[in-house]
Design a protein around this motif. Sequence first.
Motif, mmCIF file in Angstrom:
data_model
loop_
_atom_site.group_PDB
_atom_site.id
_atom_site.type_symbol
_atom_site.label_atom_id
_atom_site.label_comp_id
_atom_site.label_asym_id
_atom_site.label_seq_id
_atom_site.Cartn_x
_atom_site.Cartn_y
_atom_site.Cartn_z
ATOM 1 N N ASP A 91 0.868 -1.169 0.000
ATOM 2 C CA ASP A 91 0.000 0.000 0.000
ATOM 3 C C ASP A 91 0.912 1.229 0.000
ATOM 4 O O ASP A 91 2.143 1.096 -0.094
ATOM 5 N N GLU A 92 0.336 2.396 0.093
ATOM 6 C CA GLU A 92 1.149 3.613 0.022
ATOM 7 C C GLU A 92 2.152 3.682 1.163
ATOM 8 O O GLU A 92 3.305 4.088 0.968
ATOM 9 N N THR A 140 0.570 6.784 -5.449
ATOM 10 C CA THR A 140 -0.862 6.535 -5.591
ATOM 11 C C THR A 140 -1.166 5.765 -6.866
ATOM 12 O O THR A 140 -1.921 4.780 -6.860
ATOM 13 N N ALA A 141 -0.556 6.178 -7.973
ATOM 14 C CA ALA A 141 -0.792 5.507 -9.250
ATOM 15 C C ALA A 141 -0.276 4.074 -9.223
ATOM 16 O O ALA A 141 -0.889 3.163 -9.807
ATOM 17 N N VAL A 143 -0.035 2.031 -6.545
ATOM 18 C CA VAL A 143 -0.953 1.199 -5.755
ATOM 19 C C VAL A 143 -2.223 0.919 -6.547
ATOM 20 O O VAL A 143 -2.754 -0.203 -6.528
ATOM 21 N N GLU A 144 -2.696 1.914 -7.272
ATOM 22 C CA GLU A 144 -3.886 1.714 -8.107
ATOM 23 C C GLU A 144 -3.611 0.666 -9.188
ATOM 24 O O GLU A 144 -4.467 -0.184 -9.473
ATOM 25 N N GLU A 145 -2.426 0.723 -9.777
ATOM 26 C CA GLU A 145 -2.082 -0.243 -10.824
ATOM 27 C C GLU A 145 -1.932 -1.649 -10.244
ATOM 28 O O GLU A 145 -2.413 -2.626 -10.838
ATOM 29 N N THR A 147 -3.426 -2.780 -7.655
ATOM 30 C CA THR A 147 -4.789 -3.205 -7.335
ATOM 31 C C THR A 147 -5.518 -3.657 -8.590
ATOM 32 O O THR A 147 -6.206 -4.688 -8.600
ATOM 33 N N ARG A 148 -5.358 -2.892 -9.664
ATOM 34 C CA ARG A 148 -5.983 -3.277 -10.932
ATOM 35 C C ARG A 148 -5.489 -4.634 -11.412
ATOM 36 O O ARG A 148 -6.268 -5.446 -11.938
#
Length: 279
Positions: A91-92, A140-141, A143-145, A147-148
Amino acid sequence: MLGAHTIATPWFTAPLAFDSSWTSIRYIVNLAWGYHTVPDRWEAWLRAWPKDVILINSPSLLLWNTRKTYLKELEKAGIPIVPTLYVEEIDEKTLVDAAAHFATGDLIVKPQISASSFNMLHVLVGSLDFATSPRSLSVTAAVEELTRLGIAHSAMMIQPFMSNIIREGELSVLMFDGQLSHAVRKNASPGDYRIQEELGGIITAMDQPSTEMLELAHTSLAICPETPTYVRVDMIRNHLTGRLCVIELEVIEPDLYLKYAADGGMTFARAILQVHSQN
């Protein structure tokens, strides 16, 4: 020339059913592409491999090499590796803590079971320059990636970005039965940091690997549970220490760059044919 014949089959279909006259058949797992996308299936396949059928490299060595936590054994033995944190989720906060640990916000994140830059991210923590950092993402980007991709809660590795990948490149020593065959240099294309040919990487033969390269390759090889029939030792110069360090010790499906071998791969073929029993 060597009196051998080859056939190809998907790794998960082996061993094939042959009659008893095929007593000298050897299975070479070097083309087991995609194993890292189905790790549970891969490991189960290795554990179920018949003891009376030759697999090269051996199932036990392939299992040892599957998860990149084997690098801990090299580090424990005093062999320089790319500094690495092993985590079970990202995570972040994980990334911010890693940046503090390594004293740099320029990080690489990748799965513990991976190949060919699969799901690898270049992450910048803090106010670094995205414009001059190839293919980089913010925390942030990133962690989003992750997660995706469905791997934010998977076993991962975090490493400081080795900037010499852009300058000196990645160096690889290819060895068969513990003996040097050849070496290559792998450079990324402009604007990238990935050195695989399918991603635009540029491969060049090295006429003679340096003494430092050979010493690192041989000491790394000594940590293997057994001598691999084939292995590629990937290394890079740590810009903080000035020393070469091991990125990976590849005994599963490395590109062996046989077209750059002086003998065109004959040493590799002979090494395969000299295996007469399963390790």
